[in-house]
Design an enzyme around this catalytic site. Structure first.
Site, PDB file in Angstrom:
ATOM      1  N   HIS A  45     -35.532 -33.559  42.358  1.00 29.11           N
ATOM      2  CA  HIS A  45     -34.548 -33.726  41.282  1.00 29.11           C
ATOM      3  C   HIS A  45     -34.637 -32.606  40.245  1.00 29.11           C
ATOM      4  CE1 HIS A  45     -33.023 -35.351  37.448  1.00 29.11           C
ATOM      5  NE2 HIS A  45     -32.166 -36.013  38.187  1.00 29.11           N
ATOM      6  N   ASP A  46     -33.588 -31.802  40.158  1.00 30.70           N
ATOM      7  CA  ASP A  46     -33.371 -30.819  39.073  1.00 30.70           C
ATOM      8  C   ASP A  46     -34.545 -29.871  38.843  1.00 30.70           C
ATOM      9  OD1 ASP A  46     -31.209 -32.724  36.804  1.00 30.70           O
ATOM     10  OD2 ASP A  46     -31.126 -32.328  38.952  1.00 30.70           O
ATOM     11  N   LYS A 130     -25.012 -31.537  40.569  1.00 31.75           N
ATOM     12  CA  LYS A 130     -25.164 -32.786  39.811  1.00 31.75           C
ATOM     13  C   LYS A 130     -24.607 -32.611  38.400  1.00 31.75           C
ATOM     14  CE  LYS A 130     -29.159 -35.500  38.144  1.00 31.75           C
ATOM     15  NZ  LYS A 130     -29.521 -34.945  36.836  1.00 31.75           N
TER      16      LYS A 130
END
Ligand code: ISC
Length: 290
Positions: A45-46, A130
Protein backbone atom coordinates in the site's frame (compact mmCIF):
# COMPACT_ATOMS: atom_id res chain seq x y z
CA UNK A 1 -15.08 22.45 -5.51
CA UNK A 2 -11.94 24.48 -5.48
CA UNK A 3 -9.86 24.53 -2.31
CA UNK A 4 -7.08 27.08 -2.38
CA UNK A 5 -4.74 26.93 0.55
CA UNK A 6 -3.17 30.09 1.87
CA UNK A 7 -0.67 28.12 3.96
CA UNK A 8 0.06 24.54 2.93
CA UNK A 9 2.73 23.94 5.53
CA UNK A 10 0.52 22.84 8.41
CA UNK A 11 -1.17 20.24 6.21
CA UNK A 12 2.01 18.54 5.08
CA UNK A 13 2.75 15.07 6.48
CA UNK A 14 5.47 15.46 9.15
CA UNK A 15 8.99 14.58 7.91
CA UNK A 16 11.83 12.76 9.76
CA UNK A 17 9.52 10.11 11.19
CA UNK A 18 11.46 7.63 13.32
CA UNK A 19 10.22 5.22 15.98
CA UNK A 20 10.79 1.59 16.94
CA UNK A 21 8.25 -0.79 15.42
CA UNK A 22 5.88 -1.45 18.33
CA UNK A 23 5.52 -5.06 19.46
CA UNK A 24 1.94 -6.19 18.87
CA UNK A 25 0.80 -7.56 22.25
CA UNK A 26 -2.91 -7.55 21.49
CA UNK A 27 -5.27 -10.43 20.81
CA UNK A 28 -7.27 -10.91 17.62
CA UNK A 29 -11.05 -11.10 17.98
CA UNK A 30 -11.01 -13.66 15.15
CA UNK A 31 -8.52 -16.51 15.43
CA UNK A 32 -9.42 -18.99 12.71
CA UNK A 33 -8.74 -17.04 9.52
CA UNK A 34 -5.88 -18.44 7.44
CA UNK A 35 -4.13 -17.44 4.22
CA UNK A 36 -4.01 -20.34 1.75
CA UNK A 37 -1.91 -19.08 -1.18
CA UNK A 38 -4.65 -19.79 -3.74
CA UNK A 39 -7.13 -17.54 -1.92
CA UNK A 40 -4.85 -14.68 -0.96
CA UNK A 41 -3.64 -11.40 -2.50
CA UNK A 42 -0.74 -9.39 -1.07
CA UNK A 43 -1.27 -5.60 -1.11
CA UNK A 44 1.72 -3.24 -0.99
CA UNK A 45 0.00 0.00 0.00
CA UNK A 46 1.32 3.40 -1.18
CA UNK A 47 5.04 2.59 -0.80
CA UNK A 48 5.80 5.57 -3.03
CA UNK A 49 8.80 7.88 -2.81
CA UNK A 50 6.60 10.80 -1.70
CA UNK A 51 5.18 9.03 1.35
CA UNK A 52 8.23 6.90 2.24
CA UNK A 53 10.43 10.03 2.16
CA UNK A 54 8.64 11.24 5.32
CA UNK A 55 10.60 8.61 7.26
CA UNK A 56 14.13 8.89 8.52
CA UNK A 57 15.97 6.83 5.88
CA UNK A 58 17.69 3.60 7.07
CA UNK A 59 16.09 3.94 10.50
CA UNK A 60 13.15 2.30 12.27
CA UNK A 61 10.34 1.81 11.41
CA UNK A 62 10.81 2.12 7.66
CA UNK A 63 13.98 -0.03 7.44
CA UNK A 64 12.26 -2.99 9.14
CA UNK A 65 9.00 -2.44 7.25
CA UNK A 66 10.73 -2.32 3.87
CA UNK A 67 12.71 -5.50 4.64
CA UNK A 68 9.61 -7.38 5.77
CA UNK A 69 7.53 -6.26 2.80
CA UNK A 70 10.33 -7.42 0.48
CA UNK A 71 10.31 -10.82 2.24
CA UNK A 72 6.55 -11.17 1.90
CA UNK A 73 6.69 -10.18 -1.78
CA UNK A 74 9.33 -12.90 -2.37
CA UNK A 75 7.20 -15.46 -0.51
CA UNK A 76 4.07 -14.44 -2.39
CA UNK A 77 5.76 -14.66 -5.78
CA UNK A 78 7.22 -18.10 -5.03
CA UNK A 79 3.72 -19.32 -4.12
CA UNK A 80 1.83 -17.66 -6.95
CA UNK A 81 0.09 -15.21 -4.61
CA UNK A 82 -0.70 -12.08 -6.66
CA UNK A 83 1.18 -8.97 -5.50
CA UNK A 84 -0.83 -5.76 -6.00
CA UNK A 85 0.54 -2.24 -5.43
CA UNK A 86 -1.55 0.87 -4.77
CA UNK A 87 -0.06 4.20 -5.85
CA UNK A 88 -1.53 7.68 -5.76
CA UNK A 89 -1.17 9.97 -8.79
CA UNK A 90 0.91 13.15 -8.67
CA UNK A 91 -0.13 16.75 -9.30
CA UNK A 92 -3.76 15.84 -8.66
CA UNK A 93 -6.50 18.04 -10.09
CA UNK A 94 -8.09 19.82 -7.09
CA UNK A 95 -11.50 18.70 -8.41
CA UNK A 96 -10.35 15.07 -8.22
CA UNK A 97 -8.47 15.50 -4.95
CA UNK A 98 -11.42 17.23 -3.27
CA UNK A 99 -11.34 17.09 0.55
CA UNK A 100 -7.86 15.52 0.69
CA UNK A 101 -6.49 18.99 -0.02
CA UNK A 102 -8.15 20.35 3.11
CA UNK A 103 -6.40 17.68 5.20
CA UNK A 104 -3.11 17.12 3.40
CA UNK A 105 -2.44 20.05 1.11
CA UNK A 106 -1.69 19.56 -2.59
CA UNK A 107 -0.31 16.03 -2.21
CA UNK A 108 2.41 14.21 -4.15
CA UNK A 109 4.19 15.68 -7.19
CA UNK A 110 4.42 13.55 -10.32
CA UNK A 111 8.17 13.13 -9.94
CA UNK A 112 7.72 11.50 -6.51
CA UNK A 113 4.98 8.94 -7.09
CA UNK A 114 7.10 5.96 -8.10
CA UNK A 115 7.13 2.84 -5.95
CA UNK A 116 10.43 2.83 -4.03
CA UNK A 117 13.18 0.92 -5.86
CA UNK A 118 13.57 -1.62 -3.04
CA UNK A 119 10.04 -2.90 -3.67
CA UNK A 120 9.70 -2.29 -7.41
CA UNK A 121 6.83 -4.14 -9.11
CA UNK A 122 7.79 -6.62 -11.83
CA UNK A 123 5.10 -5.29 -14.13
CA UNK A 124 3.00 -2.12 -14.32
CA UNK A 125 -0.09 -4.37 -14.34
CA UNK A 126 0.59 -4.97 -10.64
CA UNK A 127 0.04 -1.27 -9.87
CA UNK A 128 -3.40 0.28 -9.22
CA UNK A 129 -3.90 4.04 -9.27
CA UNK A 130 -5.48 5.07 -5.95
CA UNK A 131 -7.45 8.26 -5.29
CA UNK A 132 -8.67 7.83 -1.73
CA UNK A 133 -7.55 6.31 1.58
CA UNK A 134 -9.01 2.90 0.82
CA UNK A 135 -7.30 0.87 -1.93
CA UNK A 136 -10.76 -0.34 -2.95
CA UNK A 137 -12.00 3.13 -3.87
CA UNK A 138 -12.01 3.77 -7.67
CA UNK A 139 -9.64 0.84 -8.32
CA UNK A 140 -10.19 -2.68 -9.64
CA UNK A 141 -8.99 -4.33 -6.41
CA UNK A 142 -12.31 -6.06 -5.71
CA UNK A 143 -12.41 -7.39 -9.29
CA UNK A 144 -8.82 -8.62 -8.98
CA UNK A 145 -9.88 -10.60 -5.90
CA UNK A 146 -13.30 -11.84 -7.03
CA UNK A 147 -12.21 -12.78 -10.59
CA UNK A 148 -9.59 -15.18 -9.20
CA UNK A 149 -11.71 -16.58 -6.35
CA UNK A 150 -9.58 -14.89 -3.71
CA UNK A 151 -11.18 -13.63 -0.49
CA UNK A 152 -8.16 -12.83 1.69
CA UNK A 153 -6.08 -9.67 1.55
CA UNK A 154 -2.71 -9.29 3.31
CA UNK A 155 -2.11 -5.54 3.83
CA UNK A 156 1.40 -4.06 4.06
CA UNK A 157 2.72 -0.51 3.56
CA UNK A 158 1.87 3.01 4.75
CA UNK A 159 0.13 4.64 6.44
CA UNK A 160 -1.20 2.12 8.94
CA UNK A 161 -3.69 4.44 10.64
CA UNK A 162 -4.93 5.91 7.34
CA UNK A 163 -5.08 3.96 4.10
CA UNK A 164 -4.11 0.53 5.50
CA UNK A 165 -6.84 0.71 8.13
CA UNK A 166 -9.40 2.12 5.66
CA UNK A 167 -8.57 -0.68 3.21
CA UNK A 168 -8.97 -3.33 5.92
CA UNK A 169 -12.38 -1.91 6.82
CA UNK A 170 -13.56 -1.81 3.22
CA UNK A 171 -12.26 -5.35 2.68
CA UNK A 172 -14.40 -6.48 5.61
CA UNK A 173 -17.46 -4.75 4.17
CA UNK A 174 -16.83 -6.54 0.88
CA UNK A 175 -16.60 -9.96 2.59
CA UNK A 176 -12.82 -10.08 2.16
CA UNK A 177 -10.75 -11.28 5.14
CA UNK A 178 -8.15 -8.60 5.87
CA UNK A 179 -4.77 -9.33 7.51
CA UNK A 180 -2.74 -6.29 8.53
CA UNK A 181 0.94 -7.13 9.08
CA UNK A 182 2.11 -5.55 12.35
CA UNK A 183 5.80 -5.27 11.36
CA UNK A 184 5.21 -4.52 7.67
CA UNK A 185 3.11 -1.36 8.11
CA UNK A 186 4.05 2.03 9.59
CA UNK A 187 2.49 5.36 10.46
CA UNK A 188 3.51 8.78 11.83
CA UNK A 189 4.06 7.61 15.43
CA UNK A 190 4.30 4.33 17.37
CA UNK A 191 0.98 5.21 19.02
CA UNK A 192 -0.79 5.70 15.67
CA UNK A 193 0.80 2.45 14.44
CA UNK A 194 -0.55 0.57 17.48
CA UNK A 195 -3.97 2.25 17.27
CA UNK A 196 -4.37 0.97 13.70
CA UNK A 197 -3.56 -2.61 14.77
CA UNK A 198 -5.89 -2.41 17.77
CA UNK A 199 -8.79 -1.04 15.71
CA UNK A 200 -8.44 -3.57 12.90
CA UNK A 201 -8.10 -6.54 15.28
CA UNK A 202 -11.19 -5.43 17.23
CA UNK A 203 -13.48 -4.41 14.35
CA UNK A 204 -12.67 -5.80 10.92
CA UNK A 205 -9.62 -7.97 10.52
CA UNK A 206 -6.66 -9.91 11.87
CA UNK A 207 -3.25 -8.64 12.94
CA UNK A 208 -0.47 -10.95 11.84
CA UNK A 209 3.31 -10.64 11.53
CA UNK A 210 5.82 -11.29 8.77
CA UNK A 211 7.07 -14.38 10.61
CA UNK A 212 3.55 -15.77 11.18
CA UNK A 213 2.61 -15.29 7.54
CA UNK A 214 5.87 -16.79 6.30
CA UNK A 215 5.36 -19.82 8.53
CA UNK A 216 1.84 -20.33 7.16
CA UNK A 217 3.12 -19.93 3.62
CA UNK A 218 6.13 -22.17 4.33
CA UNK A 219 3.70 -24.88 5.37
CA UNK A 220 1.82 -24.49 2.09
CA UNK A 221 5.06 -24.71 0.11
CA UNK A 222 6.25 -27.80 1.97
CA UNK A 223 2.90 -29.48 1.24
CA UNK A 224 3.17 -28.60 -2.45
CA UNK A 225 6.78 -29.80 -2.76
CA UNK A 226 6.17 -33.00 -0.76
CA UNK A 227 3.10 -33.78 -2.87
CA UNK A 228 5.11 -33.33 -6.07
CA UNK A 229 7.87 -35.57 -4.75
CA UNK A 230 5.43 -38.26 -3.57
CA UNK A 231 3.27 -37.89 -6.65
CA UNK A 232 0.12 -37.31 -4.62
CA UNK A 233 -2.37 -34.43 -4.61
CA UNK A 234 -1.54 -31.63 -2.09
CA UNK A 235 -4.98 -32.14 -0.52
CA UNK A 236 -3.81 -35.64 0.54
CA UNK A 237 -1.10 -34.12 2.76
CA UNK A 238 -2.00 -32.47 6.06
CA UNK A 239 0.44 -30.60 8.30
CA UNK A 240 0.21 -33.56 10.70
CA UNK A 241 0.36 -36.36 8.12
CA UNK A 242 3.21 -38.81 8.75
CA UNK A 243 5.16 -38.36 5.55
CA UNK A 244 7.12 -41.52 6.23
CA UNK A 245 3.84 -43.44 5.86
CA UNK A 246 3.32 -41.63 2.55
CA UNK A 247 6.66 -42.95 1.27
CA UNK A 248 9.02 -40.12 2.13
CA UNK A 249 12.22 -42.08 2.83
CA UNK A 250 15.55 -40.51 3.86
CA UNK A 251 16.73 -40.00 0.27
CA UNK A 252 13.53 -38.17 -0.55
CA UNK A 253 13.82 -36.13 2.66
CA UNK A 254 17.15 -34.81 1.38
CA UNK A 255 15.64 -34.15 -2.05
CA UNK A 256 12.70 -32.32 -0.44
CA UNK A 257 15.01 -30.16 1.63
CA UNK A 258 16.98 -29.23 -1.51
CA UNK A 259 13.81 -28.54 -3.53
CA UNK A 260 12.50 -26.30 -0.77
CA UNK A 261 15.78 -24.44 -0.52
CA UNK A 262 15.44 -23.63 -4.22
CA UNK A 263 11.94 -22.27 -3.48
CA UNK A 264 13.28 -20.07 -0.70
CA UNK A 265 12.08 -22.21 2.20
CA UNK A 266 14.69 -22.81 4.86
CA UNK A 267 14.05 -26.34 6.10
CA UNK A 268 17.44 -27.76 7.08
CA UNK A 269 17.69 -31.55 6.77
CA UNK A 270 18.68 -31.88 10.45
CA UNK A 271 15.32 -30.31 11.37
CA UNK A 272 13.47 -32.81 9.29
CA UNK A 273 14.87 -35.86 11.08
CA UNK A 274 13.29 -34.60 14.29
CA UNK A 275 9.91 -35.77 13.08
CA UNK A 276 7.90 -36.95 10.07
CA UNK A 277 5.25 -34.24 10.01
CA UNK A 278 5.31 -30.80 8.44
CA UNK A 279 4.01 -29.21 11.63
CA UNK A 280 7.00 -30.66 13.55
CA UNK A 281 9.36 -29.16 10.98
CA UNK A 282 7.60 -25.77 11.14
CA UNK A 283 7.91 -25.90 14.92
CA UNK A 284 11.66 -26.19 14.35
CA UNK A 285 11.46 -22.79 12.67
CA UNK A 286 11.09 -23.55 9.00
CA UNK A 287 10.26 -20.23 7.33
CA UNK A 288 10.21 -18.61 3.96
CA UNK A 289 12.71 -15.93 3.18
CA UNK A 290 15.79 -15.14 5.22
C1 ISC B 1 -0.47 7.09 2.23
C2 ISC B 1 -1.70 7.51 2.31
O1 ISC B 1 -2.05 8.69 1.72
C3 ISC B 1 -3.06 9.52 2.31
C4 ISC B 1 -2.62 9.93 3.67
C5 ISC B 1 -1.94 11.08 3.86
C6 ISC B 1 -1.80 12.01 2.77
C7 ISC B 1 -2.39 11.78 1.58
C8 ISC B 1 -2.24 12.74 0.47
O2 ISC B 1 -1.46 13.68 0.58
O3 ISC B 1 -2.94 12.55 -0.56
C9 ISC B 1 -3.25 10.62 1.35
O4 ISC B 1 -4.60 11.01 1.37
C10 ISC B 1 -2.73 6.69 2.97
O5 ISC B 1 -3.87 6.71 2.50
O6 ISC B 1 -2.37 5.96 3.94
Amino acid sequence: MNTTLTDDSNREIPGGIAYDVPKWLGANRVEDWSIPPDRTVLLVHDMQDHFVSKYEADAEPISTVQKNIAELIASARSLGVPVVYSAQPGDQDPQERALLTDFWGYGPRTENIGIIDALAPVDTSEVMRKWRYSAFQRTDLIERLRSTGRDKLVITGIYAYIGCMATALEAFMNDIQAFIVSDAVADFTADDHTRALEWVSARCGVVSSTRDLNRQWAGAMVVNEAAALLDVRPEEIGLDSDLNDLGLDSMRFIQLSMNLKRRGVNLPFENMITGNTISSWLAQGATVGS
